[in-house]
Design a protein around this motif. Structure first.
Motif, PDB file in Angstrom:
ATOM      1  N   LEU A 231       0.825  -1.207   0.000  1.00 30.27           N
ATOM      2  CA  LEU A 231       0.000   0.000   0.000  1.00 30.27           C
ATOM      3  C   LEU A 231       0.864   1.264   0.000  1.00 30.27           C
TER       4      LEU A 231
ATOM      5  N   ALA B 185       2.150   1.615  -3.455  1.00 31.60           N
ATOM      6  CA  ALA B 185       1.058   2.035  -4.337  1.00 31.60           C
ATOM      7  C   ALA B 185       0.752   3.518  -4.154  1.00 31.60           C
ATOM      8  N   ALA B 186       0.771   3.988  -2.895  1.00 34.38           N
ATOM      9  CA  ALA B 186       0.497   5.402  -2.635  1.00 34.38           C
ATOM     10  C   ALA B 186       1.554   6.289  -3.302  1.00 34.38           C
TER      11      ALA B 186
ATOM     12  N   ALA C  81      -2.807  -2.010  -5.166  1.00 34.48           N
ATOM     13  CA  ALA C  81      -3.535  -1.617  -3.961  1.00 34.48           C
ATOM     14  C   ALA C  81      -4.865  -2.360  -3.847  1.00 34.48           C
TER      15      ALA C  81
ATOM     16  N   MET D  93      -5.689  -5.240  -0.879  1.00 32.66           N
ATOM     17  CA  MET D  93      -6.837  -5.036   0.015  1.00 32.66           C
ATOM     18  C   MET D  93      -7.862  -6.148  -0.150  1.00 32.66           C
TER      19      MET D  93
END
Length: 307
Positions: free
Chosen positions: A229, A232-233, A250, A254
């Motif tokens: 994550l 990905a951010a 992401a 999740m």
């Protein structure tokens, strides 16, 4: 004259990219079918190998378990033949392709041969957990390798050969950070495979045995998910050319966490959820491998500072 010169290489590359992409989808589906075969305890539904009850199509013995094992082998054979064709074409057309493609295709062909041998051993040795785990991990490595090969082929010829230029060391390290995240995800898949092939989660929920494997898998999921994550951010914020893959990573991680939690809350009683958990793991590995490949190929564009 220019069109005549450029058309054949572009056509060959596009054709090979289409073949590689289709094989990747078939391979991810194969991992899902393998998960369904394990969950439905159909690993020995065909007692012999490579045939099933001594025939190509066991009509009289056919039921859900036999069908899963038989179709798993059929899909594996189709993927193997496709990888053989891809390796042959990439070698024949190597002058018109990126240098990495023949090597990646050759390694994929080698891995699928190893995978076939492991598949035979799972039947002849009556499903030893070490061989079944190696069978799953080899499949995931094959997914990663084929995903990287597909990404190389899909890249435009201009970006694939462009050198990376950056005044910031972090930009140079970025592809290797994605590689580390991909390895962490693959390690978590290995841990999950060890847990699954020993039926540790089911034994833990029913009798309290094997809970150490389940605890290790759950504890490992947290830092791996956080790493994916965070990457990905950053990718969504700073890496414009990689945003699609960052978003897919992401969503995949999740979804994987949600499926893992759901499968435990359902006490593994819904096979579709358990199979979806393994299928999403293969998809996540494919996305991260493609992202690693893309980050290596994509030239870093210098941003214009305000001051």
């Amino acid at each position: 004259m220019t069109a005549i010169t450029l058309t054949p290489p572009i056509g060959r590359r596009a054709a090979l990219a289409a073949l590689s992409a289709h094989l990747l989808v078939a391979l991810i589906a194969l991992v899902g079918i393998g998960g369904a075969t394990r969950v439905m305890e159909a690993g020995l539904a065909c007692p012999d190998w490579p045939l099933c009850y001594g025939s190509l199509l066991p009509g009289r013995q056919m039921n859900l378990q036999v069908f899963l094992e038989w179709f798993h082998r059929l899909d594996a054979f189709v993927v193997g033949m496709g990888l053989l064709v891809q390796a042959a074409l990439s070698t024949w057309w190597r002058r018109d392709l990126p240098r990495a493609v023949p090597w990646l295709s050759g390694c994929a062909l080698l891995l699928v041969a190893v995978q076939g041998g492991l598949g035979a051993l799972t039947v002849t040795l009556l499903l030893p957990f070490s061989v079944v785990t190696a069978h799953l991990v080899t499949a995931l490595l094959l997914v990663a390798l084929l995903s990287a090969c597909t990404q190389v082929l899909l890249e435009s010829s201009t970006s694939a050969g462009a050198p990376q230029v950056s005044r910031f060391s972090f930009d140079r390290l970025w592809p290797w950070l994605i590689g580390v995240v991909a390895l962490l995800a693959l390690g978590q898949c290995l841990l999950g495979g060890l847990m699954a092939t020993q039926w540790a989660a089911g034994r833990c929920l029913s009798s309290g045995e094997g809970c150490g494997w389940l605890l290790a898998h759950r504890l490992g999921a947290r830092p791996v998910a956080a790493a994916v994550l965070l990457a990905a951010a950053w990718g969504l914020w700073r890496r414009q050319a990689e945003r699609v893959l960052a978003a897919l990573a992401a969503v995949a991680v999740m979804s994987q966490v949600a499926l893992g939690v759901m499968s435990l809350r359902l006490t593994l009683a819904v096979p579709a959820v358990t199979v979806a958990h393994q299928l999403m793991a293969a998809f996540l590995v494919a996305v991260l491998a493609a992202w690693f490949s893309r980050s290596l190929l994509e030239p870093v564009r210098l941003e214009v500072s305000r001051g």
